[in-house]
Scaffold this motif. Structure first.
Motif, PDB file in Angstrom:
ATOM      1  N   GLU A 247       0.835  -1.061   0.189  1.00 40.28           N
ATOM      2  CA  GLU A 247       0.024  -0.042  -0.045  1.00 40.28           C
ATOM      3  C   GLU A 247       0.639   1.227  -0.089  1.00 40.28           C
ATOM      4  O   GLU A 247       0.515   2.237  -0.747  1.00 40.28           O
ATOM      5  CB  GLU A 247      -1.103  -0.004   1.173  1.00 40.28           C
ATOM      6  N   GLU A 248       1.890   1.361   0.771  1.00 48.71           N
ATOM      7  CA  GLU A 248       2.817   2.535   1.224  1.00 48.71           C
ATOM      8  C   GLU A 248       3.506   2.725  -0.439  1.00 48.71           C
ATOM      9  O   GLU A 248       3.649   3.937  -0.749  1.00 48.71           O
ATOM     10  CB  GLU A 248       3.746   2.416   2.184  1.00 48.71           C
ATOM     11  N   GLY A 253      -2.652  -1.959  -5.831  1.00 46.65           N
ATOM     12  CA  GLY A 253      -3.753  -2.171  -6.812  1.00 46.65           C
ATOM     13  C   GLY A 253      -3.137  -2.855  -7.938  1.00 46.65           C
ATOM     14  O   GLY A 253      -4.033  -2.801  -8.970  1.00 46.65           O
ATOM     15  N   LEU A 254      -1.883  -3.266  -8.300  1.00 52.07           N
ATOM     16  CA  LEU A 254      -1.515  -3.814  -9.689  1.00 52.07           C
ATOM     17  C   LEU A 254      -2.460  -5.331  -9.788  1.00 52.07           C
ATOM     18  O   LEU A 254      -2.310  -5.936  -8.945  1.00 52.07           O
ATOM     19  CB  LEU A 254      -0.067  -4.176  -9.558  1.00 52.07           C
ATOM     20  N   PRO A 255      -3.001  -5.357 -10.945  1.00 48.15           N
ATOM     21  CA  PRO A 255      -3.998  -6.411 -11.107  1.00 48.15           C
ATOM     22  C   PRO A 255      -3.142  -7.897 -11.226  1.00 48.15           C
ATOM     23  O   PRO A 255      -3.490  -8.892 -10.771  1.00 48.15           O
ATOM     24  CB  PRO A 255      -4.552  -6.221 -12.432  1.00 48.15           C
ATOM     25  N   SER A 277      11.624 -15.234  -6.384  1.00 47.36           N
ATOM     26  CA  SER A 277      12.042 -13.912  -6.377  1.00 47.36           C
ATOM     27  C   SER A 277      11.899 -13.356  -8.046  1.00 47.36           C
ATOM     28  O   SER A 277      11.770 -12.375  -8.118  1.00 47.36           O
ATOM     29  CB  SER A 277      13.268 -13.740  -5.898  1.00 47.36           C
ATOM     30  N   GLY A 278      12.279 -14.394  -8.912  1.00 42.78           N
ATOM     31  CA  GLY A 278      12.253 -13.998 -10.370  1.00 42.78           C
ATOM     32  C   GLY A 278      11.057 -13.749 -10.792  1.00 42.78           C
ATOM     33  O   GLY A 278      11.162 -12.710 -11.560  1.00 42.78           O
ATOM     34  N   HIS A 279       9.920 -14.294 -10.137  1.00 52.44           N
ATOM     35  CA  HIS A 279       8.710 -13.811 -10.847  1.00 52.44           C
ATOM     36  C   HIS A 279       8.288 -12.418 -10.537  1.00 52.44           C
ATOM     37  O   HIS A 279       7.686 -11.819 -11.125  1.00 52.44           O
ATOM     38  CB  HIS A 279       7.769 -15.007 -10.467  1.00 52.44           C
ATOM     39  N   CYS A 280       8.687 -12.296  -8.933  1.00 53.65           N
ATOM     40  CA  CYS A 280       8.116 -11.046  -8.562  1.00 53.65           C
ATOM     41  C   CYS A 280       8.781  -9.795  -9.120  1.00 53.65           C
ATOM     42  O   CYS A 280       8.155  -8.866  -9.608  1.00 53.65           O
ATOM     43  CB  CYS A 280       8.527 -11.123  -7.086  1.00 53.65           C
ATOM     44  N   TRP A 281      10.247 -10.051  -9.303  1.00 51.48           N
ATOM     45  CA  TRP A 281      10.987  -8.914 -10.261  1.00 51.48           C
ATOM     46  C   TRP A 281      10.416  -8.839 -11.550  1.00 51.48           C
ATOM     47  O   TRP A 281      10.547  -7.738 -11.999  1.00 51.48           O
ATOM     48  CB  TRP A 281      12.252  -9.194 -10.105  1.00 51.48           C
ATOM     49  N   SER A 282      10.092  -9.706 -12.066  1.00 51.77           N
ATOM     50  CA  SER A 282       9.554  -9.716 -13.527  1.00 51.77           C
ATOM     51  C   SER A 282       8.278  -8.818 -13.619  1.00 51.77           C
ATOM     52  O   SER A 282       7.903  -8.178 -14.502  1.00 51.77           O
ATOM     53  CB  SER A 282       9.381 -11.181 -14.148  1.00 51.77           C
ATOM     54  N   VAL A 283       7.525  -9.039 -12.577  1.00 48.68           N
ATOM     55  CA  VAL A 283       6.036  -8.273 -12.600  1.00 48.68           C
ATOM     56  C   VAL A 283       6.183  -6.986 -12.398  1.00 48.68           C
ATOM     57  O   VAL A 283       5.634  -6.163 -13.116  1.00 48.68           O
ATOM     58  CB  VAL A 283       5.099  -9.060 -11.446  1.00 48.68           C
ATOM     59  N   LEU A 284       7.385  -6.605 -11.626  1.00 48.81           N
ATOM     60  CA  LEU A 284       7.625  -5.158 -11.069  1.00 48.81           C
ATOM     61  C   LEU A 284       8.172  -4.584 -12.572  1.00 48.81           C
ATOM     62  O   LEU A 284       7.763  -3.587 -12.841  1.00 48.81           O
ATOM     63  CB  LEU A 284       8.732  -4.976  -9.909  1.00 48.81           C
ATOM     64  N   ARG A 285       9.048  -5.394 -13.256  1.00 45.07           N
ATOM     65  CA  ARG A 285       9.607  -4.933 -14.547  1.00 45.07           C
ATOM     66  C   ARG A 285       8.488  -4.479 -15.497  1.00 45.07           C
ATOM     67  O   ARG A 285       8.375  -3.438 -16.201  1.00 45.07           O
ATOM     68  CB  ARG A 285      11.006  -5.589 -14.794  1.00 45.07           C
ATOM     69  N   TRP A 309      11.750  -2.636  -2.493  1.00 46.63           N
ATOM     70  CA  TRP A 309      11.481  -3.301  -1.133  1.00 46.63           C
ATOM     71  C   TRP A 309      10.110  -4.132  -0.716  1.00 46.63           C
ATOM     72  O   TRP A 309      10.134  -4.999  -0.408  1.00 46.63           O
ATOM     73  CB  TRP A 309      11.631  -2.379   0.128  1.00 46.63           C
ATOM     74  N   ALA A 310       9.210  -3.160  -1.473  1.00 47.92           N
ATOM     75  CA  ALA A 310       7.749  -3.693  -1.140  1.00 47.92           C
ATOM     76  C   ALA A 310       7.504  -4.986  -1.979  1.00 47.92           C
ATOM     77  O   ALA A 310       6.739  -6.067  -1.666  1.00 47.92           O
ATOM     78  CB  ALA A 310       6.752  -2.948  -1.821  1.00 47.92           C
ATOM     79  N   ILE A 311       8.127  -5.183  -3.210  1.00 53.29           N
ATOM     80  CA  ILE A 311       7.859  -6.445  -4.103  1.00 53.29           C
ATOM     81  C   ILE A 311       8.469  -7.512  -3.435  1.00 53.29           C
ATOM     82  O   ILE A 311       8.015  -8.389  -3.593  1.00 53.29           O
ATOM     83  CB  ILE A 311       8.418  -6.107  -5.299  1.00 53.29           C
ATOM     84  N   THR A 312       9.566  -7.388  -2.770  1.00 52.47           N
ATOM     85  CA  THR A 312      10.415  -8.366  -2.032  1.00 52.47           C
ATOM     86  C   THR A 312       9.602  -8.985  -0.876  1.00 52.47           C
ATOM     87  O   THR A 312       9.754 -10.331  -0.576  1.00 52.47           O
ATOM     88  CB  THR A 312      11.574  -7.838  -1.707  1.00 52.47           C
ATOM     89  N   THR A 313       8.315  -8.365  -0.179  1.00 51.50           N
ATOM     90  CA  THR A 313       7.842  -8.950   0.888  1.00 51.50           C
ATOM     91  C   THR A 313       6.933 -10.179   0.266  1.00 51.50           C
ATOM     92  O   THR A 313       6.445 -11.127   1.142  1.00 51.50           O
ATOM     93  CB  THR A 313       6.721  -7.868   1.173  1.00 51.50           C
TER      94      THR A 313
END
Length: 357
Positions: A247-248, A253-255, A277-285, A309-313
């Motif tokens: 949220e911060e 809200g990312l679908p 982790s690879g999937h999460c970073w890919s989503v952020l990119r 930092w938030a995506i790593t949670t």
């Protein structure tokens, strides 16, 4: 003649490890199996069609280049650490991947090869800003032969060469005692005169690269309170704190994150594939959200991205050990809110979970 098989300036990896696979049924290779030949500590070739690499950078993006030569190439003296092994391409389809990172595919003709693994900046990796290390793999046709260390210049590479051979009994005893002494020293540096519970003490064994020890500097009372809590509380803390981070950072809200957010709101860890982790970073990119930066806690010595930092949670919430998951995400909570907001974020955490006061 030389053919460039792969040349990528940003290969994401973690835990200082990368691998090359060329064949079927190699995804579940035991990470110790490639090092069975004990010829060197940087490139393990003990599994047909598979190479395991020791990389200097613990977590981050590093450049990799792969070349196919028609004969043994001249050794470039600019490379500081060099080893050679034998390798069999079991299929034309091959891939290079960092541990828990994206898979990069390329093709190579079937056959037996000699492979030279060349490394630069290995000694300085993780000790200076950015990633100073780079990596080159050179393939050329060659019959199977023992692996060998061609060039070694740094103590860090020497350590890995020593570590991946069978030790004599006195060497094994010396290593075990050194490991005990190191843990004692780290415990004193981390907690001073406070005596941790056995479970908290075991977090020393999770190694460098995670954020566990950061919490000791940010809020040791909170760290000890988490260690005294039960597993369910750990999971609830990790899930609640992850939602606050998303949220911060403006990512809630990312679908693409909807399944993970739904699980976190229930108090559960993020489900697959968000535990990777690879999937999460890919989503952020791919999402390309607005990026911001804040002074890092506790003193604001440098700026950090709340979005990173938030995506790593997400994947930290799914750590197997519930205490580790809670501590990791709580550290992320501090960095997402930054120097000027992490005290308030921790106060809100204690309000939500009174047992941590």
């Amino acid at each position: 003649m030389v053919t460039v098989l792969f040349d990528e300036p940003r290969v994401f990896l973690s835990y200082g490890s990368a691998s090359l696979m060329c064949g079927d049924d190699l995804d579940d290779v035991d990470l110790d199996a490639p090092w069975a030949d004990e010829s060197n500590g940087l490139c393990g070739a003990g599994v047909p069609g598979y190479l395991q690499f020791q990389v200097g950078t613990h977590t981050g993006w590093v450049p990799f280049r792969l070349e196919l030569h028609d004969a043994e190439p001249v050794l470039d003296p600019a490379w500081e650490e060099v080893v050679e092994v034998s390798f069999t391409a079991l299929s034309e389809e091959a891939s290079l991947t960092g541990l828990m990172g994206d898979r990069h595919e390329f093709t190579v003709p079937r056959g037996d090869y000699r492979v030279r693994y060349c490394v630069r900046g290995f000694e300085e990796a993780d000790e200076v800003e950015g990633t100073p290390d780079s990596y080159l793999l050179q393939f050329w046709p060659g019959a199977p032969a023992p692996g060998r260390i061609v060039k070694q210049t740094g103590e860090r590479a020497a350590y890995w060469h020593r570590a991946r051979r069978t030790l004599t009994e006195p060497e094994q005893q010396e290593n075990e005692q050194a490991a005990v002494d190191e843990l004692e020293q780290r415990a004193r540096e981390r907690w001073g005169g406070r005596v941790p519970s056995e479970r908290l003490r075991r977090t020393l064994e999770f190694g460098v690269g995670l954020y566990l020890e950061v919490l000791s500097r940010l809020d040791m009372d909170l760290e000890f309170a988490l260690a005294d809590a039960d597993d369910r509380t750990h999971r609830q803390v990790a899930a609640w704190a992850a939602v606050q981070c998303l949220e911060e950072a403006g990512l809630i809200g990312l679908p693409q994150l909807a399944p993970a957010v739904a699980a976190l709101r229930r108090g559960d860890p993020a489900p697959p594939p968000f535990d990777d982790s690879g999937h999460c970073w890919s989503v952020l990119r791919q999402a390309q959200p607005p990026r911001t930066s804040r002074p890092s806690p506790p003193d604001g010595d440098y700026e950090q991205s709340p979005q990173d930092w938030a995506i790593t949670t997400l994947f930290h919430s799914a750590e197997e050990d519930s205490l580790v998951a809670a501590m990791e995400v709580v550290v992320c909570l501090a960095f997402v809110h930054g120097r000027d907001g992490y005290h308030q974020a921790y106060a809100a955490l204690r309000t939500q979970f009174p047992q941590l006061r």
